[in-house]
Design an enzyme around this catalytic site. Structure first.
Site, PDB file in Angstrom:
ATOM      1  N   LYS A 180      -2.756   8.722  17.165  1.00  0.00           N
ATOM      2  CA  LYS A 180      -2.386   9.562  16.026  1.00  0.00           C
ATOM      3  C   LYS A 180      -2.276  11.030  16.440  1.00  0.00           C
ATOM      4  O   LYS A 180      -1.451  11.777  15.897  1.00  0.00           O
ATOM      5  CB  LYS A 180      -3.408   9.398  14.902  1.00  0.00           C
ATOM      6  CG  LYS A 180      -3.289   8.079  14.155  1.00  0.00           C
ATOM      7  CD  LYS A 180      -1.956   7.947  13.435  1.00  0.00           C
ATOM      8  CE  LYS A 180      -1.903   6.733  12.532  1.00  0.00           C
ATOM      9  NZ  LYS A 180      -0.596   6.585  11.844  1.00  0.00           N
ATOM     10  N   ASP A 216      -2.993  11.184  10.504  1.00  0.00           N
ATOM     11  CA  ASP A 216      -4.328  10.762  10.082  1.00  0.00           C
ATOM     12  C   ASP A 216      -5.240  11.972  10.151  1.00  0.00           C
ATOM     13  O   ASP A 216      -5.079  12.826  11.024  1.00  0.00           O
ATOM     14  CB  ASP A 216      -4.869   9.648  10.989  1.00  0.00           C
ATOM     15  CG  ASP A 216      -6.105   8.969  10.412  1.00  0.00           C
ATOM     16  OD1 ASP A 216      -7.197   9.581  10.465  1.00  0.00           O
ATOM     17  OD2 ASP A 216      -5.991   7.847   9.906  1.00  0.00           O
ATOM     18  N   TYR A 238      -7.104   4.594  18.752  1.00  0.00           N
ATOM     19  CA  TYR A 238      -6.350   4.854  17.517  1.00  0.00           C
ATOM     20  C   TYR A 238      -6.173   6.354  17.293  1.00  0.00           C
ATOM     21  O   TYR A 238      -5.064   6.829  17.052  1.00  0.00           O
ATOM     22  CB  TYR A 238      -7.085   4.236  16.330  1.00  0.00           C
ATOM     23  CG  TYR A 238      -6.539   4.676  14.993  1.00  0.00           C
ATOM     24  CD1 TYR A 238      -5.370   4.112  14.481  1.00  0.00           C
ATOM     25  CD2 TYR A 238      -7.182   5.658  14.240  1.00  0.00           C
ATOM     26  CE1 TYR A 238      -4.855   4.526  13.251  1.00  0.00           C
ATOM     27  CE2 TYR A 238      -6.680   6.074  13.017  1.00  0.00           C
ATOM     28  CZ  TYR A 238      -5.518   5.501  12.532  1.00  0.00           C
ATOM     29  OH  TYR A 238      -5.009   5.922  11.322  1.00  0.00           O
ATOM     30  N   ARG A 248       0.804  -1.203   0.000  1.00  0.00           N
ATOM     31  CA  ARG A 248       0.000   0.000   0.000  1.00  0.00           C
ATOM     32  C   ARG A 248       0.850   1.271   0.000  1.00  0.00           C
ATOM     33  O   ARG A 248       1.802   1.390  -0.773  1.00  0.00           O
ATOM     34  CB  ARG A 248      -0.991  -0.053   1.188  1.00  0.00           C
ATOM     35  CG  ARG A 248      -2.005  -1.197   1.058  1.00  0.00           C
ATOM     36  CD  ARG A 248      -2.685  -1.569   2.363  1.00  0.00           C
ATOM     37  NE  ARG A 248      -3.472  -0.481   2.931  1.00  0.00           N
ATOM     38  CZ  ARG A 248      -4.744  -0.235   2.669  1.00  0.00           C
ATOM     39  NH1 ARG A 248      -5.389  -0.982   1.804  1.00  0.00           N
ATOM     40  NH2 ARG A 248      -5.372   0.759   3.268  1.00  0.00           N
TER      41      ARG A 248
END
Length: 265
Positions: free
Chosen positions: A173, A156, A169, A30
Site C-alpha cells: 500500500k 490505506d 500488505y 463493499r
C-alpha cells in the site's frame, strides 16, 4: 461531403454525447460496489471487475442494467496473474472503446507475522495491491490521456504508519501511495491521479475478523479523533469530490480516517 449529407438548415443538429466509462476493480461488494453505483448515478457505463465474487458482480450488473440498459458488464480476473491483468485492460477497452476513470480498489488483505511470510504471500499481496494497479495504469494510459481522465487509488491508513503483523500488505500500500504521487507527475497535465486512504470503515471480511470482540472494535474507534467508525458513504462522497469537483487536485491522497492519523505519526 455530398449534397445528400448536408443537414437541413431547419432541422436542429443533434450531437451525440460520448458515454463515459469507468473501470472499478474489486467492485462486486463493499466499497467497490458502492463506488460503482455512485459512478453509474453520475452517468458512467461500468466495467465491473471481480475475482471470486462473480455472482455478486452479476447481481450488481443486473441491477444497474435494469436502470439503464446495457450500461454495465462484468469481467473476471485474478489480479495476481499478469496475463489476466492485461486481459482485463483489453476487455475494458474493447467494451465501449475507451476508459475515462480507473479506480484501483481491489485488495488482498490478511495478517502474516514476519517469520510466517512465504513467497506466495509476498507475490499475492504485492501483485494485488501494487503491481496490478500499476499494470492497469500502464495499459490504459493512452485512453485515459486522450479522455483527460482520472485514476483513483484506494490506499490505506497504514501505508505511512505501518501495521504490526501486516508488513507485506502495508509495504504494498505504501508503494501504491508513492505510485499515486509519481504518476500524477508523469501523466500530467492530461490525467489526474489521486487516492483515498480509508481508516475504520468496514471491518475486513476475513474469517479471523468475523468474531472480533466488541471491546476491540470500540478500542479502535477510540483511537480516532471523532471517536467513531466511518461508513461506506464517507468513502463514496470523498471519491465523488475527488473525481468530479476536485479538478485542480492531483497527486494527493485524502485521509478519510476520522482523524486517526493525527495520533499515528
Amino acid at each position: 461531403m455530398s449534397i445528400s449529407q448536408i443537414p437541413d438548415a431547419n432541422r436542429p443538429i443533434v450531437v451525440e454525447k460520448k458515454t463515459k466509462v469507468a473501470l472499478v476493480t474489486g467492485s462486486a461488494r463493499r466499497i467497490g460496489a458502492a463506488l460503482a453505483l455512485m459512478l453509474h448515478e453520475e452517468g458512467y457505463n461500468l466495467i465491473l471487475h471481480c475475482h471470486s465474487s462473480k455472482a455478486q458482480a452479476d447481481q450488481l450488473a443486473a441491477q444497474v442494467n435494469q436502470n439503464r440498459h446495457d450500461s454495465a458488464v462484468v469481467v473476471t480476473a485474478d489480479l495476481g496473474k499478469d496475463q489476466e491483468v492485461l486481459d482485463l485492460a483489453k476487455a475494458a477497452l474493447q467494451q465501449w472503446g475507451s476508459i475515462d476513470i480507473l479506480i484501483n480498489n481491489a485488495s488482498a488483505f490478511y495478517p502474516k507475522q514476519l517469520s510466517e511470510v512465504t513467497e506466495r504471500d509476498w507475490q499475492l499481496l504485492q501483485s494485488t495491491n501494487a503491481k496490478a494497479p500499476f499494470m492497469l495504469c500502464q495499459a490504459l494510459e493512452q485512453s485515459l490521456t486522450s479522455n483527460k481522465g482520472c485514476i483513483l487509488n484506494m490506499v490505506d491508513s497504514t501505508a505511512m504508519s505501518g501495521l504490526s503483523g501486516f508488513s507485506p500488505y502495508t509495504m504494498a500500500k505504501a508503494a501504491l501511495l508513492n505510485m499515486t504521487r509519481s504518476l500524477a507527475k508523469e501523466l500530467a497535465p492530461s490525467v489526474r491521479v489521486v487516492g483515498i486512504s480509508p481508516g475504520i470503515i468496514l471491518w475486513p471480511d476475513t474469517p479471523q475478523y468475523h468474531d472480533l470482540p466488541l471491546e476491540v472494535r470500540e478500542h479502535e474507534r477510540q483511537l480516532t479523533a471523532l471517536k467513531r467508525a466511518g461508513g461506506v458513504e464517507d468513502i463514496v462522497e470523498a471519491a465523488r469530490f475527488l473525481l468530479f469537483q476536485g479538478n485542480y487536485i492531483t497527486g494527493q491522497v485524502l485521509k478519510v480516517d476520522g482523524g486517526a492519523s493525527l495520533y499515528s505519526h
